[in-house]
Design an enzyme around this catalytic site. Sequence first.
Site, PDB file in Angstrom:
ATOM      1  N   THR A 187       0.847  -1.187   0.000  1.00 13.06           N
ATOM      2  CA  THR A 187       0.000   0.000   0.000  1.00 13.06           C
ATOM      3  C   THR A 187       0.885   1.241   0.000  1.00 13.06           C
ATOM      4  O   THR A 187       2.078   1.171   0.297  1.00 13.06           O
ATOM      5  CB  THR A 187      -0.905   0.022   1.237  1.00 13.06           C
ATOM      6  OG1 THR A 187      -0.082   0.025   2.414  1.00 13.06           O
ATOM      7  CG2 THR A 187      -1.806  -1.208   1.262  1.00 13.06           C
ATOM      8  N   GLU A 332      -5.663  -3.720  -2.072  1.00 15.14           N
ATOM      9  CA  GLU A 332      -6.147  -4.966  -1.469  1.00 15.14           C
ATOM     10  C   GLU A 332      -7.136  -5.720  -2.348  1.00 15.14           C
ATOM     11  O   GLU A 332      -7.518  -6.842  -2.031  1.00 15.14           O
ATOM     12  CB  GLU A 332      -6.798  -4.649  -0.112  1.00 15.14           C
ATOM     13  CG  GLU A 332      -5.821  -4.223   0.965  1.00 15.14           C
ATOM     14  CD  GLU A 332      -5.564  -2.722   1.017  1.00 15.14           C
ATOM     15  OE1 GLU A 332      -5.015  -2.239   2.019  1.00 15.14           O
ATOM     16  OE2 GLU A 332      -5.910  -2.026   0.025  1.00 15.14           O
ATOM     17  N   LYS A 440     -17.434  16.703   9.458  1.00 15.18           N
ATOM     18  CA  LYS A 440     -18.568  16.696  10.379  1.00 15.18           C
ATOM     19  C   LYS A 440     -18.771  18.106  10.911  1.00 15.18           C
ATOM     20  O   LYS A 440     -17.999  18.588  11.745  1.00 15.18           O
ATOM     21  CB  LYS A 440     -18.345  15.713  11.534  1.00 15.18           C
ATOM     22  CG  LYS A 440     -19.624  15.429  12.326  1.00 15.18           C
ATOM     23  CD  LYS A 440     -19.440  14.271  13.286  1.00 15.18           C
ATOM     24  CE  LYS A 440     -20.761  13.897  13.934  1.00 15.18           C
ATOM     25  NZ  LYS A 440     -20.616  12.750  14.861  1.00 15.18           N
ATOM     26  N   TRP A 445     -22.923  15.371   8.491  1.00 13.96           N
ATOM     27  CA  TRP A 445     -21.840  14.999   7.580  1.00 13.96           C
ATOM     28  C   TRP A 445     -21.909  15.804   6.287  1.00 13.96           C
ATOM     29  O   TRP A 445     -22.972  16.036   5.727  1.00 13.96           O
ATOM     30  CB  TRP A 445     -21.903  13.515   7.238  1.00 13.96           C
ATOM     31  CG  TRP A 445     -21.675  12.606   8.414  1.00 13.96           C
ATOM     32  CD1 TRP A 445     -22.613  11.832   9.030  1.00 13.96           C
ATOM     33  CD2 TRP A 445     -20.457  12.377   9.112  1.00 13.96           C
ATOM     34  NE1 TRP A 445     -22.049  11.130  10.081  1.00 13.96           N
ATOM     35  CE2 TRP A 445     -20.722  11.457  10.152  1.00 13.96           C
ATOM     36  CE3 TRP A 445     -19.164  12.872   8.974  1.00 13.96           C
ATOM     37  CZ2 TRP A 445     -19.750  11.010  11.026  1.00 13.96           C
ATOM     38  CZ3 TRP A 445     -18.191  12.423   9.854  1.00 13.96           C
ATOM     39  CH2 TRP A 445     -18.485  11.505  10.863  1.00 13.96           C
TER      40      TRP A 445
END
Length: 542
Positions: A187, A332, A440, A445
């Site tokens: 990654t 992944e 937030k 949100w």
Amino acid sequence: MQGLMMQQSLLVSALLTHAERHHSEQEIVSRRVEGDVHRYSYRHLAQRARRMANALSTLGVARGERVATLAWNGYRHMELYFSVSGSGSVLHTLNPRLHVDQLAYIIEHAEDRVVFFDLTFLPLIESVAPQVKSPKIFVAMTDRAHMPQTSGMNAMLMCYEDLLDLHDDVFEWPVLDENSASSLCYTSGTTGNPKGVPYSHRSTVLHTYAAALPDSLNCSARDVILPVVPMFHVNAWGLPYVACMVGAKLVFPGPALDGKSLYELIETEHVTLSAGVPTVWQGLLTHVDAMGGTFSSMRRTVIGGAPCPTAMTEAFQQRHQVEVLHAWGMTELSPIGTVCSFKAHQQSLPMAEQYTIQAKQGRALFGIDMRIVGSDGNELPWDGESAGDLQVRGHWVTQQYFGADVESPLCDGWFPTGDIATIDPHGFMQITDRSKDVIKSGGEWISSAAIENVAYLHPEVSMAVCIAARHPKWDERPLLLVVKKPGSDLASDELLSFFNGRVARWWTPDAVVFVDTVPLGATGKVLKNQLRDQFGDYYLPA
């Protein structure tokens, strides 16, 4: 009663064997680090891959051991894709955009036996080599005439073409366990050390099948494929393998990824399909528009790695008649999880509704399942409104990172992606944010991705990034960082007014900061963590 069908292992080497046998004359074109253009066929690719497999055996590389590459997209890199994995070793692609310390950590963690590198990366190799404790063999991916003079390495340095010249192409690809590792990709490591994801032969071949499907990347022997997405990260989204499977012509760009260089290559080689991240395509569009050009052969482009702005989709499709395939994936996931290809009834929708669909990352390929869950862990409905943590599972999804001491990342058999997403009733998924990037404000949100998408619609915006900045009253408020197009005198008030009617009023950022550049990570993604460090207190009193 059992089915009486043959059983053959799904192996990476079978892709090359198929390409050599059924598409032997198909061309592979590479812009080389040495400055010229190299051309040869799948037959030559297979012959040289077998010679390199013999060379790896001579170097003492055993099955299961890792062989690293630090290289651009090119024919020698392609040869290593097959010679390493096909012979039973593990191809470990290194990302040259990582920090030296991270590269050294990865090489040590993977216990690489040999490191192949393009000449471009000699200074990087000279910096990494002293930090690597275990003995390594370093191989410069060039010929004897271009071999570098270096004094900064305490290691064996060999020449790629010399290695090939010492061996013939008589080599029989071994029949391996299809569940054994074929390649290893780490990654990008924006937070903490990078984690290694081992791909198996089986998962790679199944991913290749799925990527080539009509409702996926829609690849065939009639295509000319230009992978701009790097071979050093998640195997160029699997396109080198796909090209072998379907017999497509391959065009490799080498190190020149600017708009002018890519456009010349696309036109010269009659590219029909390309793939890359939005930042690369922004440079290409800017160049083509500046010269008043168009695309004579390219008919579709795959855009992933970050959300594709609707303005970019419109530019490709309306001005240049190039279909945009918006895709999503992760290291992944090998990496493809979803592709945004229309269903039949959607093709007759008004253009505005089609663009709304294309802003989504798309629907899952066969072999991938996905769901969204709430904070209580329960699955949320596919209504296009409910947003939750995106989880996936499937034939090419990791269940364990590389290293014996690493815990499984799975939750009840599902891989948590770290993305916040919605899924509509037709199965189209849309990332609304990364869980670490969501804003937030006053307990509600706000999607930073939605803010960025609107900003990109303004004709004078080159790049837009929305971050959460701390606020004394609302906890967090969106802050918009913008790179203007050359010659623009765009003012912040004008850009903020542009949001009227396009998003909820309270979603509109409180301020715009114009910047010259934004930091990009090792895979071309914007490093929002750095921008939060720099501008996170923008709304707080001095």
